[in-house]
Design an enzyme around this catalytic site. Structure first.
Site, short mmCIF file in Angstrom:
data_model
loop_
_atom_site.label_atom_id
_atom_site.label_comp_id
_atom_site.label_asym_id
_atom_site.label_seq_id
_atom_site.Cartn_x
_atom_site.Cartn_y
_atom_site.Cartn_z
N ALA A 1 1.87 8.53 -1.67
CA ALA A 1 1.14 9.62 -2.32
C ALA A 1 2.15 10.59 -2.92
O ALA A 1 2.94 11.21 -2.21
CB ALA A 1 0.25 10.34 -1.30
N ARG B 1 1.09 -1.33 7.41
CA ARG B 1 1.89 -1.49 8.63
C ARG B 1 2.50 -2.89 8.76
O ARG B 1 3.61 -3.04 9.28
CB ARG B 1 1.04 -1.16 9.85
CG ARG B 1 0.75 0.34 9.98
CD ARG B 1 -0.29 0.62 11.06
NE ARG B 1 -0.53 2.04 11.24
CZ ARG B 1 -1.36 2.78 10.49
NH1 ARG B 1 -2.01 2.20 9.48
NH2 ARG B 1 -1.53 4.06 10.71
N SER C 1 0.83 -1.19 0.00
CA SER C 1 0.00 0.00 0.00
C SER C 1 0.88 1.25 0.00
O SER C 1 1.96 1.26 0.59
CB SER C 1 -0.88 -0.01 1.25
OG SER C 1 -1.98 0.85 1.12
N TYR D 1 -8.23 13.91 0.92
CA TYR D 1 -7.40 14.75 0.07
C TYR D 1 -8.24 15.33 -1.08
O TYR D 1 -9.45 15.13 -1.13
CB TYR D 1 -6.17 13.97 -0.39
CG TYR D 1 -5.30 13.56 0.78
CD1 TYR D 1 -4.81 14.51 1.67
CD2 TYR D 1 -5.02 12.22 1.04
CE1 TYR D 1 -4.05 14.15 2.77
CE2 TYR D 1 -4.27 11.85 2.15
CZ TYR D 1 -3.79 12.82 3.01
OH TYR D 1 -3.04 12.46 4.11
N CYS E 1 3.27 7.20 3.07
CA CYS E 1 4.13 8.38 3.07
C CYS E 1 5.35 8.15 3.95
O CYS E 1 5.23 7.67 5.08
CB CYS E 1 3.36 9.59 3.55
SG CYS E 1 2.11 10.15 2.37
N GLN F 1 1.20 6.41 -6.80
CA GLN F 1 -0.09 6.99 -6.45
C GLN F 1 -0.03 8.49 -6.72
O GLN F 1 0.72 9.22 -6.07
CB GLN F 1 -0.44 6.74 -4.98
CG GLN F 1 -1.85 7.20 -4.62
CD GLN F 1 -2.14 7.06 -3.14
OE1 GLN F 1 -1.51 7.70 -2.32
NE2 GLN F 1 -3.11 6.22 -2.81
#
Length: 354
Positions: free
Chosen positions: A57, A324, A22, A182, A25, A99
């Site tokens: 991102a 995570r 995934s 966002y 950041c 992304q």
């Protein structure tokens, strides 16, 4: 037989398995450029056996970064800096993805380990923009500037240009960020979009600009390669964005040619209270897959190999995005394969430890 470790084909691109990294950041870029940290961080997950390694991102413009230390891809220099990273990811048999993002009213904040508070122009910050001049937080009410028609035209071009740069950088998957409060999510949600023009009000109007962005990216991205969209399927707030509206959006995204919906939730307002727990977002991926007929990825509190296997083997989603769990263990796919009885090849350099 494990389904988690069978290939997934989208368009002409084959993912060797359904364990996807995934976007996370790292807050470790310099002027949007990736650093040695990114090479090691992303490269480790590719060595660890993931089928897709997604970059964090990545802002389409400097003002679209969440923090001044976020990744970006708004110039040829950024594209060139990512080439060694995407090349290494591919050499490990993984797919490199990016992304594409704009933080909107949630931009211009400090590093999370410094509190993540808004920063002003005197502290490396900038004026934020959003669909409407509605602050993200009532406690720190930084008022974003309402985006004009000219701003929206510029943003559309910036997303398109970022897609071109991403191709130059060697990425094979582009994911459009429409989640977590966002900019594009801000257009979708009634909690943040108070516009009175063609981009606000009705559901169709609120979807208009995000869909234009999706079409612009899909039109530029190579026909044989897939484009994903990450959505927040619920704001977890009364009067906000919800699953029914998400289904409407996803049907339109499918018509545009989007290939997979990456299903997350939340992030629109700080007071929302999601029911956190193992697999709590997976039902949204299942509903979208069933109702829209489009591949989906499940994300959120997926930590156990048996749990990930159950999600894909029973058709709840087509892939799992881990965050995570992969920070704790970059080699989670290799260890999960062993737990599921799959003899997954290890990198030759690591065979002696298998």
């Amino acid at each position: 037989m494990s389904i988690l470790f069978t290939p997934l084909t989208l368009r002409e691109l084959v993912f060797k398995n359904r364990v996807f990294v995934s976007p996370m950041c790292m807050y470790s870029s310099r002027e949007g450029l990736p650093t040695d940290w990114h090479m090691v961080h992303l490269g480790s997950r590719a060595v660890g056996g993931a089928g897709l390694v997604m970059v964090e991102a990545t802002a389409v413009t400097p003002q679209g970064r969440i923090s001044p230390d976020d990744s970006g891809i708004w110039s040829a220099e950024h594209a060139a800096a990512y080439l060694p990273i995407t090349r290494f990811i591919k050499e490990q048999g993984a797919v490199p993805g990016v992304q594409l993002a704009h933080a909107g009213r949630k931009a211009s904040t400090d590093l999370p380990w410094r509190g993540g508070r808004p920063v002003d122009v005197n502290h490396r910050g900038w004026q934020t923009i959003a669909p409407s001049p509605v602050p993200f937080s009532k406690e720190e009410p930084v008022i974003p500037r309402e985006a004009t028609q000219q701003d929206l035209e510029a943003l559309l071009g910036q997303f398109a240009q970022a897609a071109r740069r991403s191709i130059e950088a060697g990425f094979e998957v582009a994911e459009i960020h429409m989640a977590h409060g966002y900019l594009l999510h801000q257009f979708l949600s009634p909690l943040s979009n108070r516009r009175g023009d063609e981009f606000g009000g009705s559901l169709e109007n609120r979807c208009r600009f995000p869909l234009r962005v999706a079409k612009a990216v899909r039109d530029i991205w190579p026909e044989h390669l897939p484009v994903f969209v990450r959505v927040s399927a619920s704001d977890w707030m009364e009067g906000g964005w919800d699953l029914e509206q998400t289904l409407h959006l996803c049907k339109a995204l499918k018509d545009i040619g989007i290939d997979l919906i990456d299903c997350s939730t939340g992030g629109m307002v700080p007071e929302a209270m999601p029911p956190f727990g193992p697999g709590f977002q997976t039902p949204f991926a299942t509903a979208i897959k069933k109702e829209v007929g489009i591949p989906t990825g499940a994300v959120g509190f997926i930590t156990d190999p048996a749990q990930a296997e159950q999600i894909v083997a029973t058709g709840l989603a087509d892939s799992v995005f881990l965050a995570r769990a992969l920070l704790r263990d970059p080699y989670w796919p290799l260890h999960a394969a062993k737990a599921l009885g799959v003899d997954l090849p290890w990198p030759a350099q690591y065979e002696r430890a298998k």
